[in-house]
Design an enzyme around this catalytic site. Structure first.
Site, PDB file in Angstrom:
ATOM      1  N   ARG A 122       0.843  -1.193   0.000  1.00 17.28           N
ATOM      2  CA  ARG A 122       0.000   0.000   0.000  1.00 17.28           C
ATOM      3  C   ARG A 122       0.882   1.249   0.000  1.00 17.28           C
ATOM      4  O   ARG A 122       1.068   1.911   1.012  1.00 17.28           O
ATOM      5  CB  ARG A 122      -0.957  -0.038   1.195  1.00 17.28           C
ATOM      6  CG  ARG A 122      -2.059  -1.055   0.969  1.00 17.28           C
ATOM      7  CD  ARG A 122      -3.154  -1.003   1.992  1.00 17.28           C
ATOM      8  NE  ARG A 122      -4.339  -1.684   1.493  1.00 17.28           N
ATOM      9  CZ  ARG A 122      -5.416  -1.926   2.224  1.00 17.28           C
ATOM     10  NH1 ARG A 122      -5.456  -1.543   3.482  1.00 17.28           N
ATOM     11  NH2 ARG A 122      -6.455  -2.543   1.697  1.00 17.28           N
ATOM     12  N   GLN A 127      -1.297   2.390  -5.801  1.00 13.58           N
ATOM     13  CA  GLN A 127      -2.715   2.605  -5.483  1.00 13.58           C
ATOM     14  C   GLN A 127      -3.634   2.101  -6.588  1.00 13.58           C
ATOM     15  O   GLN A 127      -4.682   1.513  -6.317  1.00 13.58           O
ATOM     16  CB  GLN A 127      -2.979   4.086  -5.225  1.00 13.58           C
ATOM     17  CG  GLN A 127      -2.532   4.544  -3.845  1.00 13.58           C
ATOM     18  CD  GLN A 127      -2.864   6.005  -3.605  1.00 13.58           C
ATOM     19  OE1 GLN A 127      -2.959   6.793  -4.540  1.00 13.58           O
ATOM     20  NE2 GLN A 127      -3.022   6.366  -2.352  1.00 13.58           N
ATOM     21  N   ASP A 130      -4.339  -1.714  -6.389  1.00 13.33           N
ATOM     22  CA  ASP A 130      -4.819  -2.234  -5.107  1.00 13.33           C
ATOM     23  C   ASP A 130      -6.176  -2.939  -5.247  1.00 13.33           C
ATOM     24  O   ASP A 130      -7.232  -2.323  -5.127  1.00 13.33           O
ATOM     25  CB  ASP A 130      -4.909  -1.075  -4.104  1.00 13.33           C
ATOM     26  CG  ASP A 130      -5.213  -1.539  -2.684  1.00 13.33           C
ATOM     27  OD1 ASP A 130      -5.503  -2.734  -2.493  1.00 13.33           O
ATOM     28  OD2 ASP A 130      -5.151  -0.696  -1.770  1.00 13.33           O
ATOM     29  N   SER A 133      -8.600  -2.841  -2.131  1.00 11.75           N
ATOM     30  CA  SER A 133      -9.385  -1.619  -1.980  1.00 11.75           C
ATOM     31  C   SER A 133     -10.494  -1.528  -3.019  1.00 11.75           C
ATOM     32  O   SER A 133     -11.635  -1.192  -2.691  1.00 11.75           O
ATOM     33  CB  SER A 133      -8.475  -0.389  -2.083  1.00 11.75           C
ATOM     34  OG  SER A 133      -7.622  -0.312  -0.965  1.00 11.75           O
ATOM     35  N   TYR A 230      -2.918  -1.504   8.868  1.00 13.31           N
ATOM     36  CA  TYR A 230      -3.878  -2.556   9.196  1.00 13.31           C
ATOM     37  C   TYR A 230      -4.135  -2.580  10.705  1.00 13.31           C
ATOM     38  O   TYR A 230      -3.338  -2.100  11.506  1.00 13.31           O
ATOM     39  CB  TYR A 230      -3.352  -3.937   8.770  1.00 13.31           C
ATOM     40  CG  TYR A 230      -3.231  -4.105   7.281  1.00 13.31           C
ATOM     41  CD1 TYR A 230      -4.339  -4.411   6.501  1.00 13.31           C
ATOM     42  CD2 TYR A 230      -2.005  -3.968   6.641  1.00 13.31           C
ATOM     43  CE1 TYR A 230      -4.228  -4.572   5.121  1.00 13.31           C
ATOM     44  CE2 TYR A 230      -1.875  -4.123   5.256  1.00 13.31           C
ATOM     45  CZ  TYR A 230      -3.001  -4.428   4.517  1.00 13.31           C
ATOM     46  OH  TYR A 230      -2.892  -4.586   3.158  1.00 13.31           O
TER      47      TYR A 230
END
Length: 379
Positions: A122, A127, A130, A133, A230
Site C-alpha cells: 500500500r 494505489q 490495489d 481496496s 492494518y
C-alpha cells in the site's frame, strides 16, 4: 507475447480479469489476447465486445492457455487449469494463499510464476493496482444494498400526512475501505449511522462521513495500528471492554454490517449469539468476513441464516454480486501491474524481479515457492 483471459471456474464467481478497455491497452502494448468463450458473460461483457477490442475468442480453456505467456485471472488457478499452462507462464490473480499452502506448492511444481495481487504494497505508486481496496469498496456498498433488501422497513426517515417513518439505525463494525463505503452508502440512503474500529485513525474518517464513532478509547486503542495501516490483534482485556460497549450499542440497532479482517488469520468474532438475542426481531446483519470464518456467530457462508429472529446475511463474493462494476475495476488493477513488467520499446515481457511490487507479490518462480511467508525454511 500471448495473454490469456480464461472463464472463471468457481461457481460463485461472476467477475472476469479483463474488459474491452483493458484488452485494447494490451493489444496496444504489442500483446496477443486470447479470451475464453463466455468469460465475461456474468459481468455483462459479450464475446463480441472483446473481439471488437482486438481479442481472439477461444472455445475452450485448453486453447486459451496454450502457449500463453501471461494468464490473467480473478481466482487462483485450479489443478486442472495448471495442467494446461506452459512452464514459465506468469499467472496474475487474487491467490488467497493463507491456508491454501498446498495449492501454492502446486503452482510452484507447475513451473508458473504466480503473483498474488492482494499482497500489493500500500504505497502511492501501487494505489491503482490495489485490488483489496477496489473490491472492498464495492463490497461495502453492496452490503448496504443487501441489508436494505432484507430489512422490511424504509431506510430514511419519512414524514408523511399519515405519520412518520423513523430512520433505520445502522452500525458498521470495521472502518476500513469496505466499512467506510458502507457508512457512506447507508448515509446516502438516509440511515442514522454509527461505526467502530480498533484503529485510532478511523475515528476522524468515520466522523467525516457523518457517522458517530463508537469505541473504548484507552491507551491500547491509541496504538492499535500497524505501520502498514492494518488493524492489530487486540488484547483479551481490550476485546472484553469493547465487546461490552458494542453489546449495549448493538441492542438498539436495526442493521449491523461487519467487515473486520486480519491478514493471514481467521476473522475475529465480533457478534455473539447473546448480542443477537438482544437485538430487535427483524434486525439484519451482513457479515462481510463470512469467507474467513465470519465476524458473526451463526453466520452461514452462502446463506441468509436466522438466529433469534435476526437475519444474518452471509453471501459469498459480495463484490461479485455486482460483477460488471467489480470486473471493470479489477481489470484495471491487473493491467496497471502488468504494464510495469512490459518493456515499452521492445514490447516484450521483462519483469524486474528486484522491483518492490514484484518482490511483494510473487509467490512462486522457477519451480519454487519464493514468497517469504510461504517458502519452506532453509535447513
Amino acid at each position: 507475447m500471448k495473454i490469456a483471459v480464461p472463464r472463471e471456474t468457481d461457481a460463485v464467481e461472476t467477475r472476469v480479469a479483463a474488459t474491452p478497455d483493458t484488452v485494447k491497452k494490451l493489444v496496444g502494448l504489442g500483446a496477443t489476447v486470447a479470451v475464453e468463450k463466455n468469460a465475461g458473460a456474468k459481468s455483462r461483457i459479450l464475446d463480441a465486445d472483446f473481439a471488437a477490442a482486438g481479442a481472439t475468442i477461444v472455445d475452450d480453456a485448453a486453447g486459451v492457455y496454450k502457449d500463453a505467456d501471461v494468464v490473467l485471472k480473478v481466482r487462483r488457478p485450479a489443478a486442472a487449469e495448471l495442467k494446461l499452462m506452459k512452464s514459465g507462464a506468469m499467472v496474475i490473480a487474487t491467490m488467497d494463499p493463507h491456508g491454501n499452502e498446498k495449492d501454492v506448492e502446486a503452482m510452484a511444481k507447475a513451473g508458473v510464476a504466480a503473483f498474488a495481487m492482494e499482497f500489493m504494497p500500500r504505497i502511492t505508486r501501487a494505489q491503482v493496482m490495489d485490488v483489496l481496496s477496489s473490491q472492498a469498496n464495492l463490497a461495502g456498498y453492496q452490503a448496504v444494498i443487501e441489508a436494505a433488501a432484507e430489512y422490511d422497513r424504509a431506510m430514511p426517515m419519512m414524514m408523511t400526512a399519515a405519520g412518520t417513518v423513523p430512520a433505520a439505525r445502522v452500525f458498521v463494525m470495521g472502518a476500513g475501505v469496505a466499512g467506510l463505503q458502507a457508512i457512506a452508502t447507508a448515509r446516502r440512503l438516509g440511515a442514522v449511522v454509527t461505526a467502530t474500529d480498533v484503529r485510532p485513525a478511523a475515528k476522524e474518517q468515520v466522523e467525516s462521513l457523518g457517522a458517530k464513532f463508537i469505541a473504548v478509547e484507552d491507551e491500547e486503542f491509541k496504538q492499535a495500528e500497524t505501520a502498514g495501516g492494518y488493524a492489530k490483534q487486540m488484547s483479551e482485556e481490550y476485546q472484553k471492554k469493547q465487546a461490552e460497549l458494542v453489546a449495549s450499542h448493538i441492542a438498539k440497532q436495526d442493521i449491523v454490517i461487519t467487515t473486520a479482517l486480519i491478514p493471514g488469520r481467521p476473522a475475529p468474532k465480533l457478534v455473539s449469539k447473546e448480542m443477537l438475542a438482544s437485538m430487535k426481531d427483524g434486525s439484519v446483519l451482513v457479515d462481510l468476513a463470512v469467507e474467513r470464518g465470519g465476524n458473526v456467530e451463526g453466520a452461514k457462508p452462502g446463506k441468509v441464516a436466522s438466529v433469534s429472529g435476526v437475519k444474518i446475511v452471509g453471501h459469498l463474493n459480495m463484490a461479485g454480486r455486482i460483477g460488471a462494476s467489480a470486473s471493470a475495476l479489477y481489470a484495471k488493477n491487473l493491467i496497471a501491474f502488468l504494464e510495469t513488467m512490459i518493456d515499452k520499446e521492445t514490447k516484450a515481457l521483462m519483469p524486474d524481479w528486484d522491483d518492490e511490487l514484484v518482490k511483494a507479490t510473487v509467490l512462486t518462480r522457477d519451480g519454487k515457492v519464493v514468497h517469504p511467508a510461504f517458502a519452506p525454511a532453509e535447513a
